[in-house]
Design a protein around this motif. Structure first.
Motif, short mmCIF file in Angstrom:
data_model
loop_
_atom_site.label_atom_id
_atom_site.label_comp_id
_atom_site.label_asym_id
_atom_site.label_seq_id
_atom_site.Cartn_x
_atom_site.Cartn_y
_atom_site.Cartn_z
N VAL A 91 0.87 -1.17 0.00
CA VAL A 91 0.00 0.00 0.00
C VAL A 91 0.91 1.22 0.00
CG1 VAL A 91 -1.79 1.27 1.22
CG2 VAL A 91 -1.76 -1.22 1.31
N VAL A 92 0.74 2.08 -1.00
CA VAL A 92 1.47 3.34 -1.04
C VAL A 92 0.44 4.45 -0.95
CG1 VAL A 92 2.98 4.83 -2.41
CG2 VAL A 92 3.31 2.37 -2.46
N PHE A 93 0.68 5.37 -0.03
CA PHE A 93 -0.23 6.52 0.07
C PHE A 93 0.58 7.80 0.12
CE2 PHE A 93 0.29 4.91 4.36
CZ PHE A 93 0.48 6.04 5.15
N ILE A 94 -0.03 8.87 -0.37
CA ILE A 94 0.60 10.18 -0.43
C ILE A 94 -0.10 11.09 0.56
CG2 ILE A 94 1.26 12.12 -1.90
CD1 ILE A 94 0.85 10.22 -4.31
N ARG A 130 -9.40 -8.49 4.26
CA ARG A 130 -10.40 -7.78 5.05
C ARG A 130 -9.81 -6.50 5.63
NH1 ARG A 130 -11.64 -11.80 8.57
NH2 ARG A 130 -9.93 -11.09 9.86
N GLU A 131 -8.55 -6.58 6.07
CA GLU A 131 -7.90 -5.40 6.63
C GLU A 131 -7.60 -4.35 5.56
OE1 GLU A 131 -5.80 -8.66 5.55
OE2 GLU A 131 -6.36 -8.63 7.65
N ILE A 132 -7.39 -4.79 4.34
CA ILE A 132 -7.15 -3.85 3.23
C ILE A 132 -8.41 -3.05 2.95
CG2 ILE A 132 -6.56 -3.67 0.79
CD1 ILE A 132 -4.21 -4.43 2.61
N ALA A 133 -9.56 -3.70 2.98
CA ALA A 133 -10.82 -3.01 2.75
C ALA A 133 -11.05 -1.93 3.80
CB ALA A 133 -11.97 -4.01 2.75
N ARG A 188 -10.73 3.91 5.43
CA ARG A 188 -10.22 4.98 6.29
C ARG A 188 -9.41 6.00 5.50
NH1 ARG A 188 -9.90 3.57 12.00
NH2 ARG A 188 -11.65 2.18 12.30
N MET A 189 -8.65 5.55 4.53
CA MET A 189 -7.86 6.48 3.71
C MET A 189 -8.77 7.36 2.85
SD MET A 189 -4.58 4.37 2.39
CE MET A 189 -3.37 3.74 3.50
N ARG A 190 -9.85 6.78 2.37
CA ARG A 190 -10.78 7.51 1.52
C ARG A 190 -11.40 8.70 2.24
NH1 ARG A 190 -14.16 3.44 0.52
NH2 ARG A 190 -12.59 2.44 -0.77
N VAL A 191 -11.67 8.56 3.53
CA VAL A 191 -12.34 9.63 4.27
C VAL A 191 -11.37 10.59 4.96
CG1 VAL A 191 -14.42 8.26 4.65
CG2 VAL A 191 -12.61 8.24 6.37
N ASN A 192 -10.08 10.28 4.92
CA ASN A 192 -9.07 11.13 5.56
C ASN A 192 -8.67 12.25 4.60
OD1 ASN A 192 -6.74 12.25 6.75
ND2 ASN A 192 -6.31 10.30 7.78
N ASP A 193 -8.80 13.50 5.04
CA ASP A 193 -8.49 14.65 4.19
C ASP A 193 -7.00 14.82 3.96
OD1 ASP A 193 -11.16 15.25 3.96
OD2 ASP A 193 -11.15 16.68 5.64
N ARG A 194 -6.15 14.27 4.81
CA ARG A 194 -4.70 14.41 4.68
C ARG A 194 -4.10 13.47 3.63
NH1 ARG A 194 -3.10 19.15 6.39
NH2 ARG A 194 -3.53 19.53 8.57
N ILE A 195 -4.84 12.44 3.24
CA ILE A 195 -4.36 11.48 2.24
C ILE A 195 -4.79 11.99 0.87
CG2 ILE A 195 -4.42 9.08 1.45
CD1 ILE A 195 -3.18 9.44 4.22
#
Length: 137
Positions: free
Chosen positions: A9-12, A72-75, A80-87
């Motif tokens: 998982v890579v996130f910015i 399941r943990e990926i989902a 959580r990443m989708r709703v986080n404004d910092r991501i």
């Protein structure tokens, strides 16, 4: 989904949130472990320029998580990443099949190399080599 799979998982993260990167990474790691997964690697790759502007940002802090789990943990992590404004962006890639294929090819190459006879360091003597030797004398 009983089998353990490997994911990257890579996130910015928003570049203005430098002090929050470690807190976000720890929070995401906790989410994965609560869901029954294991984070095998968590690496902050630093601030890098983006290929294109995202929400008026030209750079972002990149973070890599290697996760072993059922999916399941990926989902939950992606939710959580989708709703986080910092991501700004995130991507998840399943890598267990690719790594298995790469290891299989590596083993095959080493077996072939072990079967192959040792080669001497001598060049083949052909007509061009004989001509070069004759003209140099």
């Amino acid at each position: 989904m009983d089998t353990k799979r490997q994911y990257e998982v890579v996130f910015i993260v928003d570049p203005t949130a430098d002090e929050e990167v470690s807190r976000l990474t720890e929070g995401f790691t906790q989410i994965v472990t609560d869901q029954g997964g294991v984070v095998t690697k968590a690496e902050t790759m630093g601030k890098r320029p983006l290929a294109y502007e995202i929400l008026h940002h030209k750079d972002g802090t990149f973070v890599l998580l290697e996760i072993e789990g059922s999916g399941r943990e990926i989902a939950e992590l992606e939710r959580r990443m989708r709703v986080n404004d910092r991501i700004l962006r995130y991507i998840t890639v399943r890598v267990d099949e690719d790594r298995r294929r790469a290891n299989k090819l590596k083993e095959r190459r080493t077996r072939k190399a072990a079967k192959r006879p040792e080669r001497g360091g001598h060049a083949r003597r052909g007509p061009a080599m004989e001509f070069a030797e004759a003209t140099s004398e």
